[in-house]
Design a protein around this motif. Structure first.
Motif, PDB file in Angstrom:
ATOM      1  N   ALA A  87       0.834  -1.208   0.000  1.00  0.00           N
ATOM      2  CA  ALA A  87       0.000   0.000   0.000  1.00  0.00           C
ATOM      3  C   ALA A  87       0.866   1.254   0.000  1.00  0.00           C
ATOM      4  N   GLU A  88       1.921   1.249   0.805  1.00  0.00           N
ATOM      5  CA  GLU A  88       2.821   2.404   0.845  1.00  0.00           C
ATOM      6  C   GLU A  88       3.513   2.592  -0.505  1.00  0.00           C
ATOM      7  N   PHE A  89       3.937   1.490  -1.100  1.00  0.00           N
ATOM      8  CA  PHE A  89       4.565   1.542  -2.414  1.00  0.00           C
ATOM      9  C   PHE A  89       3.653   2.200  -3.442  1.00  0.00           C
ATOM     10  N   LEU A  90       2.411   1.738  -3.536  1.00  0.00           N
ATOM     11  CA  LEU A  90       1.479   2.297  -4.508  1.00  0.00           C
ATOM     12  C   LEU A  90       1.179   3.755  -4.197  1.00  0.00           C
ATOM     13  N   ARG A  91       1.012   4.050  -2.922  1.00  0.00           N
ATOM     14  CA  ARG A  91       0.724   5.438  -2.537  1.00  0.00           C
ATOM     15  C   ARG A  91       1.790   6.385  -3.050  1.00  0.00           C
TER      16      ARG A  91
END
Length: 212
Positions: free
Chosen positions: A93-97
């Motif tokens: 999720a952090e990566f995509l964000r």
């Protein structure tokens, strides 16, 4: 059929080139700065109606546009390279964000600078508009930096395409000196990617950087 990348040195397409280099994917590069030359826009227009770079055509003729999307796709379709957290990884999720944040909040603003009339400004207002764009970019880098808790790289101890993306986009205006001022947490990581021995020849050829 070989892969084909429409791109230009010292541009956002170099992040895609860096990923292809790390993945060992051979590709034909069609060089052309679309913000400077109509001929470059015409060349890429056959594959991308937006006439923008980077535009990637894979060996099966599939077209990918949008730098963040290309980088995510490359990482996800080559999981053995570990250039992105897997779908079930807590860091996903952090990566995509942050991939989308860099694309939408920072990289996209550079579209304004070659032609400020795109946002309704007059040509004689270009200097003021560019200064305002650079201030906004610096602010966004600071917002991202304040929320990062990196390891050796932005998402932990493994290099990801997010590191490549930030390393390249941080070289654009307002340039690295200001990036280092507003993003002290991320600065050591981009310097580490600058110095990655797997990319030394690539950086020297495609996006040389003169800084301490």
């Amino acid at each position: 059929m070989a892969w084909t990348l429409f791109g230009s040195a010292a541009s956002g397409s170099t992040a895609v080139e860096a990923a292809l280099t790390l993945l060992g994917i051979d590709f034909d590069l069609i060089e052309g700065a679309t913000w400077e030359a109509e001929a470059a826009r015409v060349r890429v227009g056959a594959a991308n109606p937006m006439r923008q770079i980077p535009t990637l055509v894979d060996a099966d003729g599939r077209v990918m546009t949008e730098s963040a999307a290309i980088l995510i796709h490359l990482a996800d379709t080559h999981p053995q390279a570990r250039l992105a957290p897997a779908i079930d990884d807590p860091r996903r999720a952090e990566f995509l964000r942050w991939m989308v944040f860099v694309s939408s909040a920072i990289y996209s603003l550079h579209w304004i600078k070659p032609d400020v009339t795109r946002i309704g400004a007059r040509p004689d207002q270009r200097d003021q508009v560019v200064d305002a764009v650079h201030d906004r970019i610096a602010f966004c880098w600071g917002v991202m930096d304040a929320q990062m808790t990196p390891g050796r790289y932005l998402l932990g101890d493994e290099l990801s395409v997010l590191d490549l993306y930030v390393t390249v986009v941080s070289r654009f205006g307002p340039w690295r000196e200001r990036f280092h001022e507003v993003a002290p947490t991320m600065s050591p990581i981009v310097r580490r990617v600058d110095a990655d021995p797997r990319l030394q020849d690539f950086w020297a050829a495609r996006f040389p950087l003169d800084e301490d």
